[in-house]
Write a protein that holds these residues in place. Structure first.
Motif, PDB file in Angstrom:
ATOM      1  N   MET A 177       0.835  -1.200   0.000  1.00  0.00           N
ATOM      2  CA  MET A 177       0.000   0.000   0.000  1.00  0.00           C
ATOM      3  C   MET A 177       0.873   1.254   0.000  1.00  0.00           C
ATOM      4  O   MET A 177       0.622   2.209  -0.753  1.00  0.00           O
ATOM      5  N   ILE A 178       1.894   1.250   0.821  1.00  0.00           N
ATOM      6  CA  ILE A 178       2.804   2.398   0.877  1.00  0.00           C
ATOM      7  C   ILE A 178       3.506   2.592  -0.459  1.00  0.00           C
ATOM      8  O   ILE A 178       3.661   3.714  -0.946  1.00  0.00           O
ATOM      9  N   ASP A 179       3.934   1.497  -1.073  1.00  0.00           N
ATOM     10  CA  ASP A 179       4.579   1.589  -2.385  1.00  0.00           C
ATOM     11  C   ASP A 179       3.636   2.184  -3.427  1.00  0.00           C
ATOM     12  O   ASP A 179       4.059   2.952  -4.301  1.00  0.00           O
ATOM     13  N   ALA A 180       2.354   1.817  -3.342  1.00  0.00           N
ATOM     14  CA  ALA A 180       1.378   2.355  -4.288  1.00  0.00           C
ATOM     15  C   ALA A 180       1.213   3.861  -4.095  1.00  0.00           C
ATOM     16  O   ALA A 180       1.102   4.611  -5.076  1.00  0.00           O
ATOM     17  N   TRP A 206      -1.079   4.701   9.266  1.00  0.00           N
ATOM     18  CA  TRP A 206      -0.805   6.059   8.816  1.00  0.00           C
ATOM     19  C   TRP A 206       0.494   6.583   9.438  1.00  0.00           C
ATOM     20  O   TRP A 206       1.252   7.311   8.784  1.00  0.00           O
ATOM     21  N   GLN A 207       0.738   6.196  10.690  1.00  0.00           N
ATOM     22  CA  GLN A 207       1.998   6.576  11.338  1.00  0.00           C
ATOM     23  C   GLN A 207       3.192   5.959  10.619  1.00  0.00           C
ATOM     24  O   GLN A 207       4.267   6.556  10.558  1.00  0.00           O
ATOM     25  N   GLN A 208       2.988   4.785  10.079  1.00  0.00           N
ATOM     26  CA  GLN A 208       4.031   4.113   9.308  1.00  0.00           C
ATOM     27  C   GLN A 208       4.145   4.701   7.905  1.00  0.00           C
ATOM     28  O   GLN A 208       5.259   4.915   7.395  1.00  0.00           O
ATOM     29  N   ALA A 209       3.002   4.983   7.281  1.00  0.00           N
ATOM     30  CA  ALA A 209       2.988   5.368   5.869  1.00  0.00           C
ATOM     31  C   ALA A 209       3.488   6.784   5.637  1.00  0.00           C
ATOM     32  O   ALA A 209       4.276   7.024   4.707  1.00  0.00           O
ATOM     33  N   PRO A 211       5.655   9.047   7.064  1.00  0.00           N
ATOM     34  CA  PRO A 211       7.092   9.345   6.935  1.00  0.00           C
ATOM     35  C   PRO A 211       7.761   8.616   5.784  1.00  0.00           C
ATOM     36  O   PRO A 211       8.707   9.137   5.181  1.00  0.00           O
ATOM     37  N   GLU A 212       7.259   7.421   5.451  1.00  0.00           N
ATOM     38  CA  GLU A 212       7.849   6.685   4.333  1.00  0.00           C
ATOM     39  C   GLU A 212       7.559   7.377   3.003  1.00  0.00           C
ATOM     40  O   GLU A 212       8.450   7.557   2.173  1.00  0.00           O
ATOM     41  N   LYS A 217       8.871  13.752  -0.802  1.00  0.00           N
ATOM     42  CA  LYS A 217       8.706  15.190  -0.603  1.00  0.00           C
ATOM     43  C   LYS A 217       7.621  15.418   0.447  1.00  0.00           C
ATOM     44  O   LYS A 217       6.773  14.537   0.682  1.00  0.00           O
ATOM     45  N   PRO A 218       7.616  16.580   1.105  1.00  0.00           N
ATOM     46  CA  PRO A 218       6.549  16.871   2.076  1.00  0.00           C
ATOM     47  C   PRO A 218       5.195  16.906   1.377  1.00  0.00           C
ATOM     48  O   PRO A 218       5.077  17.409   0.256  1.00  0.00           O
TER      49      PRO A 218
END
Length: 448
Positions: A177-180, A206-209, A211-212, A217-218
């Motif tokens: 999911m994060i990669d997507a 969401w806490q994991q996703a 910052p990754e 970029k912000p």
């Protein structure tokens, strides 16, 4: 932890919140987020073509109206199995990293994002992390990514037959999911996400996703949850929904509930502080399609409610067609184009509000330097009046929240000096008098 200095307003109890020593697990909003607004784009219903290319032609008009951030409803392909209606729901994805052919191609989307950036817009996309459609590519390549019923079948999402829920105990699924999400930031240059049903997903995802994904970029993160109900999510997201306010204000109008109850609710939102922001709105895609237009919900206080959404502490959120105004419910699963006319009757109204929001420091959202005071009036049961202050800058807002004309006086020491009405450009010295005569639907916004 937050240490809040609460300044009570006599008789009303609304507070000005100054936040000290705020610690947040995520980065505080970037500068542009304090002054932005969000315009939700329903591509399917926006034009007859319903494509990125067709919408691109509308962007100069929206820029002129003062829109800052464009939020696009889901742009991914729609699952066909168990779909609703002839077109299906945009919130039932079949692939997280492709474009729905209904809207165009990936190159079309990239071109539109580039043009939006050239015009000065920020672009965020809807992200549906809780669930997918029944024939999402993962159901074949990674069926273990999903929750299962005792019989081994995919678990339907609550009350929605066309979607199935993902299993956030599966760490491999989380990484996919994060990669997507990273894909869209890297490949298209978007500026953030509006996260659908954010509180249906475990907060630690969401806490994991965040910052990754933000290693690229912000970004700006808008979550569909109410921080009064899910405070832990407010530590991750830049802004959240004001669902309680939206429902309570609709009940206030339809059921003739006391205005004081709305003021009490605003105090609760103010008590949250400024580490995160609230998005204020009178309609969106869900409300319009399922519960009625803003005019059905708010009747004669629709415009005062819109003024509130643009001037209270937070971020104004508009929906496609509000600049007309749009007076019809839009079909969700079928083609039902907004009935555009040659004139946009509400465009100047919103332009005035949105430009004031962007330019006046007293209307900065999520800024602890801004104090907000509800003002005491001789018609506290009918009038919502408040002043927002940031140093020498002040904005006064006065709204008739009743269904009748009101003559009243503001009786509050927090209002003094010379102001200019941002709509009719007249000037007023409130040291010489604070009397008002309001008709039904009246509102006034002044800046010092």
């Amino acid at each position: 932890m937050k240490k809040l200095i609460l300044l009570a307003i006599i008789g009303l109890g609304i507070v000005s919140c100054t936040t000290q020593n705020t610690q947040n697990t995520m980065e505080l909003p970037k500068e542009w987020k304090h002054t932005t607004n969000i315009y939700e784009v329903n591509l399917r219903q926006y034009t007859q073509e319903g494509t990125f290319k067709a919408f691109e032609k509308e962007m100069p008009r929206l820029k002129k109206m003062g829109i800052k951030t464009l939020w696009f409803m889901p742009i991914t392909p729609i699952a066909q199995e168990n779909k609703k209606g002839s077109l299906g729901s945009q919130y039932a994805a079949s692939d997280y990293t492709s474009i729905s052919p209904e809207f165009g191609t990936m190159n079309d989307f990239k071109h539109m994002v580039n043009e939006a950036h050239r015009l000065g817009f920020k672009v965020i996309i809807d992200w549906v992390a809780n669930h997918t459609g029944w024939d999402h590519i993962w159901t074949k390549t990674h069926p273990e990514f999903y929750l299962k019923d005792p019989d081994g079948k995919f678990h339907r999402a609550s009350g929605m037959d066309d979607i199935i829920e993902l299993d956030y105990k599966n760490q491999e699924m989380r990484l996919a999911m994060i990669d997507a999400m990273k894909f869209w930031v890297k490949e298209t240059g978007i500026d953030g996400f509006r996260c659908d049903l954010a509180s249906w997903v475990e907060v630690d995802f969401w806490q994991q996703a965040r910052p990754e994904v933000e290693k690229i970029k912000p970004l700006f993160w808008l979550g569909e949850f109410d921080e009064l109900e899910s405070p832990e999510y407010g530590k991750v997201f830049d802004a959240s929904y004001s669902w309680k306010w939206m429902h309570k204000s609709a009940d206030y109008y339809k059921k003739n509930e006391p205005l004081q109850e709305l003021k009490d609710l605003l105090q609760k939102y103010s008590n949250i502080g400024d580490a995160s922001m609230r998005a204020w709105f009178t309609t969106n895609h869900d409300e319009n399609s399922w519960n009625g237009t803003e005019y059905e919900k708010y009747g004669v206080i629709t415009k005062p409610m819109a003024v509130f959404s643009a001037t209270w502490n937070g971020i104004p959120l508009l929906y496609s067609g509000q600049e007309l105004p749009n007076m019809k419910r839009l079909e969700f699963f079928e083609k039902d184009v907004i009935k555009w006319t040659s004139t946009y009757q509400m465009s100047e109204f919103y332009k005035t509000l949105l430009e004031l929001k962007a330019s006046n420091p007293a209307l900065r959202g999520g800024d602890a330097n801004v104090s907000t005071y509800l003002l005491n009036t001789t018609a506290n049961d009918k009038i919502l009046a408040y002043v927002r202050k940031n140093g020498k800058d002040e904005v006064l807002v006065v709204l008739n929240m009743s269904k009748e004309p009101v003559n009243f006086t503001i009786e509050d020491q927090n209002l003094s000096g010379n102001f200019r009405n941002v709509f009719d450009k007249t000037k007023r010295d409130f040291d010489s008098g604070k009397d008002f005569t309001f008709k039904v639907s009246d509102y006034a916004v002044f800046e010092k």
